[in-house]
Design a protein around this motif. Structure first.
Motif, mmCIF file in Angstrom:
data_model
loop_
_atom_site.group_PDB
_atom_site.id
_atom_site.type_symbol
_atom_site.label_atom_id
_atom_site.label_comp_id
_atom_site.label_asym_id
_atom_site.label_seq_id
_atom_site.Cartn_x
_atom_site.Cartn_y
_atom_site.Cartn_z
ATOM 1 N N UNK A 165 0.814 -1.217 0.000
ATOM 2 C CA UNK A 165 0.000 0.000 0.000
ATOM 3 C C UNK A 165 0.850 1.270 0.000
ATOM 4 N N UNK A 166 2.107 1.175 0.433
ATOM 5 C CA UNK A 166 2.947 2.374 0.513
ATOM 6 C C UNK A 166 3.226 2.977 -0.861
ATOM 7 N N UNK A 167 3.761 2.218 -1.825
ATOM 8 C CA UNK A 167 3.980 2.836 -3.143
ATOM 9 C C UNK A 167 2.680 3.155 -3.885
ATOM 10 N N UNK A 168 1.667 2.309 -3.718
ATOM 11 C CA UNK A 168 0.407 2.541 -4.421
ATOM 12 C C UNK A 168 -0.245 3.839 -3.948
ATOM 13 N N UNK A 169 -0.044 4.199 -2.679
ATOM 14 C CA UNK A 169 -0.647 5.420 -2.141
ATOM 15 C C UNK A 169 -0.120 6.679 -2.815
ATOM 16 N N UNK A 170 1.004 6.587 -3.507
ATOM 17 C CA UNK A 170 1.552 7.735 -4.226
ATOM 18 C C UNK A 170 0.862 7.975 -5.568
ATOM 19 N N UNK A 171 0.094 7.005 -6.036
ATOM 20 C CA UNK A 171 -0.290 6.970 -7.440
ATOM 21 C C UNK A 171 -1.634 7.568 -7.848
ATOM 22 N N UNK A 172 -2.642 7.731 -6.972
ATOM 23 C CA UNK A 172 -3.952 8.158 -7.475
ATOM 24 C C UNK A 172 -3.928 9.395 -8.356
ATOM 25 N N UNK A 173 -3.165 10.417 -7.983
ATOM 26 C CA UNK A 173 -3.149 11.655 -8.751
ATOM 27 C C UNK A 173 -2.002 11.698 -9.756
ATOM 28 N N UNK A 174 -1.217 10.611 -9.837
ATOM 29 C CA UNK A 174 -0.087 10.554 -10.764
ATOM 30 C C UNK A 174 -0.344 9.541 -11.874
ATOM 31 N N UNK A 175 -0.688 8.316 -11.486
ATOM 32 C CA UNK A 175 -0.869 7.244 -12.466
ATOM 33 C C UNK A 175 -2.035 7.517 -13.391
ATOM 34 N N UNK A 176 -3.111 8.133 -12.865
ATOM 35 C CA UNK A 176 -4.277 8.408 -13.699
ATOM 36 C C UNK A 176 -3.949 9.305 -14.890
ATOM 37 N N UNK A 177 -3.362 10.493 -14.649
ATOM 38 C CA UNK A 177 -3.014 11.357 -15.785
ATOM 39 C C UNK A 177 -2.008 10.720 -16.745
ATOM 40 N N UNK A 178 -1.026 9.973 -16.199
ATOM 41 C CA UNK A 178 -0.048 9.320 -17.070
ATOM 42 C C UNK A 178 -0.730 8.275 -17.948
ATOM 43 N N UNK A 179 -1.552 7.438 -17.316
ATOM 44 C CA UNK A 179 -2.275 6.428 -18.089
ATOM 45 C C UNK A 179 -3.229 7.077 -19.074
ATOM 46 N N UNK A 180 -3.833 8.203 -18.679
ATOM 47 C CA UNK A 180 -4.750 8.903 -19.564
ATOM 48 C C UNK A 180 -4.076 9.421 -20.819
ATOM 49 N N UNK A 181 -2.827 9.879 -20.669
ATOM 50 C CA UNK A 181 -2.109 10.392 -21.832
ATOM 51 C C UNK A 181 -1.737 9.283 -22.810
ATOM 52 N N UNK A 182 -1.693 8.057 -22.317
ATOM 53 C CA UNK A 182 -1.316 6.917 -23.162
ATOM 54 C C UNK A 182 -2.541 6.151 -23.656
ATOM 55 N N UNK A 183 -3.475 5.897 -22.746
ATOM 56 C CA UNK A 183 -4.601 5.022 -23.048
ATOM 57 C C UNK A 183 -5.917 5.754 -23.270
ATOM 58 N N UNK A 184 -5.947 7.045 -22.976
ATOM 59 C CA UNK A 184 -7.184 7.794 -23.091
ATOM 60 C C UNK A 184 -7.735 8.183 -21.730
ATOM 61 N N UNK A 185 -8.606 9.200 -21.724
ATOM 62 C CA UNK A 185 -9.107 9.765 -20.472
ATOM 63 C C UNK A 185 -9.868 8.759 -19.628
ATOM 64 N N UNK A 186 -10.701 7.938 -20.256
ATOM 65 C CA UNK A 186 -11.510 6.982 -19.491
ATOM 66 C C UNK A 186 -10.631 5.959 -18.786
ATOM 67 N N UNK A 187 -9.652 5.410 -19.520
ATOM 68 C CA UNK A 187 -8.753 4.427 -18.927
ATOM 69 C C UNK A 187 -7.929 5.059 -17.812
ATOM 70 N N UNK A 188 -7.461 6.281 -18.041
ATOM 71 C CA UNK A 188 -6.690 6.967 -17.013
ATOM 72 C C UNK A 188 -7.503 7.199 -15.752
ATOM 73 N N UNK A 189 -8.773 7.518 -15.922
ATOM 74 C CA UNK A 189 -9.649 7.729 -14.773
ATOM 75 C C UNK A 189 -9.811 6.453 -13.960
ATOM 76 N N UNK A 190 -9.955 5.330 -14.650
ATOM 77 C CA UNK A 190 -10.097 4.042 -13.961
ATOM 78 C C UNK A 190 -8.821 3.694 -13.215
#
Length: 225
Positions: A165-190
């Protein structure tokens, strides 16, 4: 009874975080680029959508700010207590900072319908350049994004949750935008919503501690530590 109610309310608040973040990101107006003008124009393009997104982001951070101090009631013994305490209160402060900053979305979305876009951008740039606002925003971002990991590390050290849970806790506001730029807004949101898993886990732990059998055994477990 008070401790039980506190845990139930906090646990329920943390369980809402994936849905709030998912909704906020899905309704976040797309920008043409990272300029001030593109930001203002994106908010003004669809008032209703912008305000829905702003509300959902606001209450996502409110839920975190109100709930994370309750995570400290899960601790048994001294291990990880300093980490968890620092992480909880720093996270709450960061969440308060960011939730307050979201008020500007209402004003930024409204300005182009009242003044010209150039004037709206000029106001936005003037306000954004103020040093105190810069401190407010950057401290909120740093604390709100980084400090949940410190909280989770303290809880993991105490044995409340797993270390994953420690590294994952860093990701909600980081992984979403990164994934969104690659996979699209909907995927990034998920992806962003899924990264709320540490908050959800802590929420479940809080609710579980309110169960009659667990609550009855808690004094003995604390004494054993």
């Amino acid at each position: 009874m008070t401790n039980t109610l506190f845990r139930r309310l906090a646990g329920a608040a943390l369980l809402t975080t994936p849905a709030l973040l998912l909704g906020a990101m899905l309704t976040s107006p797309p920008q043409d680029d990272d300029s001030s003008r593109a930001y203002i124009e994106s908010l003004a393009r669809d008032w209703d959508l912008s305000i829905v997104s702003a509300n959902l982001f606001h209450y996502y951070w409110v839920a975190i700010a109100l709930a994370v101090p309750a995570a400290l009631t899960l601790l048994r013994g001294p291990r990880g207590r300093t980490l968890a305490t620092a992480g909880a209160f720093a996270t709450a402060l960061g969440a308060i900072q960011i939730s307050g900053m979201l008020l500007t979305d209402w004003f930024n979305a409204a300005m182009p319908s009242i003044v010209t876009t150039d004037q709206a951008v000029a106001v936005f740039d003037r306000v954004s350049a103020d040093p105190s606002l810069t401190v407010w925003l950057r401290s909120g971002v740093v604390l709100g994004i980084a400090m949940p990991a410190l909280l989770m590390a303290g809880l993991a050290r105490n044995g409340v949750i797993g270390w994953w849970a420690t590294p994952v806790a860093l990701l909600p506001m980081i992984a979403g935008p990164v994934a969104g730029s690659i996979l699209g807004a909907a995927a990034g949101s998920v992806v962003g919503a899924l990264c709320c898993a540490p908050f959800v886990l802590v929420g479940f732990r809080l609710l579980r501690r309110t169960a009659p059998d667990v609550a009855a055994a808690e004094p003995d477990l604390v004494a054993a530590r």
